[in-house]
Enzyme design. Structure first.
Site, PDB file in Angstrom:
ATOM      1  N   ASP A  80     -27.372  46.467  33.884  1.00 33.42           N
ATOM      2  CA  ASP A  80     -27.994  47.649  34.512  1.00 33.42           C
ATOM      3  C   ASP A  80     -27.479  48.927  33.856  1.00 33.42           C
ATOM      4  O   ASP A  80     -28.235  49.858  33.589  1.00 33.42           O
ATOM      5  CB  ASP A  80     -27.675  47.716  36.019  1.00 33.42           C
ATOM      6  CG  ASP A  80     -28.764  47.086  36.877  1.00 33.42           C
ATOM      7  OD1 ASP A  80     -29.335  46.065  36.440  1.00 33.42           O
ATOM      8  OD2 ASP A  80     -29.032  47.607  37.977  1.00 33.42           O
ATOM      9  N   TYR A 129     -21.064  34.290  41.947  1.00 33.66           N
ATOM     10  CA  TYR A 129     -22.354  34.122  42.627  1.00 33.66           C
ATOM     11  C   TYR A 129     -22.475  32.747  43.282  1.00 33.66           C
ATOM     12  O   TYR A 129     -23.252  32.558  44.205  1.00 33.66           O
ATOM     13  CB  TYR A 129     -23.507  34.262  41.624  1.00 33.66           C
ATOM     14  CG  TYR A 129     -23.982  35.670  41.389  1.00 33.66           C
ATOM     15  CD1 TYR A 129     -23.111  36.669  41.006  1.00 33.66           C
ATOM     16  CD2 TYR A 129     -25.330  35.990  41.527  1.00 33.66           C
ATOM     17  CE1 TYR A 129     -23.561  37.954  40.765  1.00 33.66           C
ATOM     18  CE2 TYR A 129     -25.785  37.269  41.285  1.00 33.66           C
ATOM     19  CZ  TYR A 129     -24.902  38.252  40.904  1.00 33.66           C
ATOM     20  OH  TYR A 129     -25.362  39.515  40.666  1.00 33.66           O
ATOM     21  N   ASP A 172     -13.644  46.855  32.853  1.00 27.87           N
ATOM     22  CA  ASP A 172     -13.607  48.293  33.176  1.00 27.87           C
ATOM     23  C   ASP A 172     -13.700  49.122  31.896  1.00 27.87           C
ATOM     24  O   ASP A 172     -14.449  50.104  31.822  1.00 27.87           O
ATOM     25  CB  ASP A 172     -12.373  48.656  34.021  1.00 27.87           C
ATOM     26  CG  ASP A 172     -11.077  48.059  33.507  1.00 27.87           C
ATOM     27  OD1 ASP A 172     -11.103  47.251  32.563  1.00 27.87           O
ATOM     28  OD2 ASP A 172     -10.004  48.418  34.053  1.00 27.87           O
ATOM     29  N   ASP A 181     -24.274  41.096  35.202  1.00 27.86           N
ATOM     30  CA  ASP A 181     -25.262  41.755  36.063  1.00 27.86           C
ATOM     31  C   ASP A 181     -25.046  43.264  36.036  1.00 27.86           C
ATOM     32  O   ASP A 181     -25.974  44.049  35.823  1.00 27.86           O
ATOM     33  CB  ASP A 181     -25.104  41.224  37.495  1.00 27.86           C
ATOM     34  CG  ASP A 181     -26.026  41.915  38.477  1.00 27.86           C
ATOM     35  OD1 ASP A 181     -27.220  42.063  38.151  1.00 27.86           O
ATOM     36  OD2 ASP A 181     -25.551  42.323  39.558  1.00 27.86           O
ATOM     37  N   LYS A 235     -11.836  39.974  32.765  1.00 27.21           N
ATOM     38  CA  LYS A 235     -10.833  40.747  33.503  1.00 27.21           C
ATOM     39  C   LYS A 235      -9.577  39.877  33.478  1.00 27.21           C
ATOM     40  O   LYS A 235      -9.015  39.511  34.522  1.00 27.21           O
ATOM     41  CB  LYS A 235     -11.329  41.052  34.923  1.00 27.21           C
ATOM     42  CG  LYS A 235     -10.466  42.035  35.707  1.00 27.21           C
ATOM     43  CD  LYS A 235     -10.535  43.473  35.216  1.00 27.21           C
ATOM     44  CE  LYS A 235      -9.501  44.326  35.951  1.00 27.21           C
ATOM     45  NZ  LYS A 235      -9.407  45.701  35.432  1.00 27.21           N
TER      46      LYS A 235
HETATM   47  C1  IPM Z   1     -30.591  40.521  38.397  1.00 27.16           C
HETATM   48  C2  IPM Z   1     -30.631  40.859  39.857  1.00 27.16           C
HETATM   49  C3  IPM Z   1     -30.283  39.617  40.672  1.00 27.16           C
HETATM   50  C4  IPM Z   1     -28.853  39.226  40.327  1.00 27.16           C
HETATM   51  C5  IPM Z   1     -30.464  39.734  42.198  1.00 27.16           C
HETATM   52  C6  IPM Z   1     -31.853  40.181  42.568  1.00 27.16           C
HETATM   53  C7  IPM Z   1     -30.108  38.455  42.888  1.00 27.16           C
HETATM   54  O1  IPM Z   1     -29.808  41.933  40.152  1.00 27.16           O
HETATM   55  O2  IPM Z   1     -31.290  39.581  37.991  1.00 27.16           O
HETATM   56  O3  IPM Z   1     -29.872  41.190  37.657  1.00 27.16           O
HETATM   57  O4  IPM Z   1     -27.903  39.775  40.881  1.00 27.16           O
HETATM   58  O5  IPM Z   1     -28.692  38.351  39.469  1.00 27.16           O
HETATM   59 MG    MG Z   2     -29.031  42.869  38.416  1.00 30.07          MG
END
Ligand code: IPM
Ligand code: MG
Length: 353
Positions: A248, A141, A220, A244, A188
């Protein structure tokens, strides 16, 4: 106690869920005799519209003068043109980096009340209680990059230093010591040099935490193990991008992305608290948003920045009770369950505090 909280609603459903969370915090303040001052600032797309800058200096000043930051979400279709020179997400990334918030805690647990309608079999979801520790201010990032432009080549760079890995690994090991004493480090290392450094460093830091059992998984494989044996994980530490993605994925275990909170911390008590979900522009302004991820983030703010553990637990218990009583926002309502609106869910939580 007296505390100043910087409030950055941002875009999409951000303002809706943040509004409910400040109501909740005001309730807590009244009930427990605290004085919370909320100071609002702009960030993300709305800040681009207002000032051309997704993180204007006034917003940074508001945050610097505060004890903690409460943030909604940033981004939306209005600002997602891939040729645009600035994205709302930059505001959030700059904010995390400006304050050096290197440790992003994302707890994920299953709620018995929601298991029945979960996409995974109920027996897999028993005793799922995972704490993700995501490195937040380095990695791909923030590595060297070629900004998008008219050229035919672009790049981002994944890079970590030993010190960066050490500090996030220390947070993860210490968290594991306070929990079930298991840490899974995700990397990784079979392909990426930066991830070999990651693994080496985690192994070295482990020497100071011999009571913690350490496991390594390639990212993975981790995506698969997270769904086939979620109950076996305690703390999971990962770099910025892998953390990240995995968080999710893990939201499926909790029932919805709308359920997950996060705290972004550094070595002192200051922190940024935001739900893991994004701005959800498709449901913005309709009263459909699930405020739980935001409320649990507010509880984390009370716990980590203000050391108000009893107040944090009061919020968590009130949410559990509302779910047990059958209240569901649209994202977590199963077949045959009638969803309530964001504000109805909030009222149900407030009445159970
Ligand atoms: C998160 C989000 C952010 C990230 C975005 C909105 C920049 O997906 O906080 O998980 O990728 O960190
Ligand atoms: Mg995110």
């Amino acid at each position: 106690m007296k505390a100043t909280i910087a409030v950055l609603p941002g875009d999409g459903i951000g303002p809706e869920v943040v509004g409910q969370a400040t109501d909740l915090l005001a309730h807590i303040a009244e009930k427990y005799g605290h004085e919370f001052t909320f100071v609002e600032g702009v960030i993300g797309g709305i800040a681009i519209d207002d000032t051309g800058d997704p993180l204007p200096p006034e917003t940074v000043q508001i945050c610097e003068a505060a004890d903690a930051i409460l943030l909604g979400a940033v981004g939306g279709p209005k600002w997602s043109d891939p040729t645009a020179s600035v994205q709302p997400e930059r505001g959030l990334l700059e904010l995390r980096q400006h304050f050096g918030l290197f440790a992003n805690l994302r707890p994920v647990k299953t709620y018995p009340a929601l298991v029945e309608h979960a996409p995974l079999r109920a027996e897999l979801l028993e005793n799922v209680d995972i704490l993700f520790v995501r490195e937040l201010v380095s990695g791909i990032y923030f590595g060297a990059r070629q900004e998008q432009g008219d050229g035919d080549e672009s790049h981002d760079t994944m890079s970590y230093s030993r010190g960066e890995v050490e500090q996030v690994a220390n947070v993860a090991f210490r968290a594991a010591q306070g929990r079930r004493k298991k840490l899974c480090s995700v990397d990784k290392a079979n392909v990426l040099a930066s991830m070999r450094l990651w693994r080496r460093t985690v192994v070295e830091v482990h020497e100071e935490y011999e009571d913690v059992e350490l496991e390594h998984l390639l990212v993975d494989a981790a995506t698969m193990h997270l769904l086939t044996r979620p109950g076996s994980f305690d703390v999971i530490v990962a770099g910025n991008m892998f953390g990240d993605i995995l968080s999710d994925e893990a939201s499926v275990l909790a029932g919805s992305l709308g359920m997950l909170p996060s705290a972004s911390l550094r070595a002192d008590h200051f922190g940024l608290y935001e739900p893991v979900h994004g701005s959800a522009p498709d449901i913005a302004g309709q009263g459909l948003a699930n405020p739980i991820g935001m409320f649990l983030s507010a509880a984390m703010l009370l716990r980590y920045s203000l050391q108000l553990e009893a107040e944090a637990q009061a919020i968590e218990s009130a949410i559990d009770a509302a779910l047990e009583a059958g209240l569901r926002t649209a994202d977590i309502a199963g077949a045959g369950e009638t969803p309530v609106s964001t504000s109805e869910f909030t009222a149900a939580v407030l009445s159970r505090l």
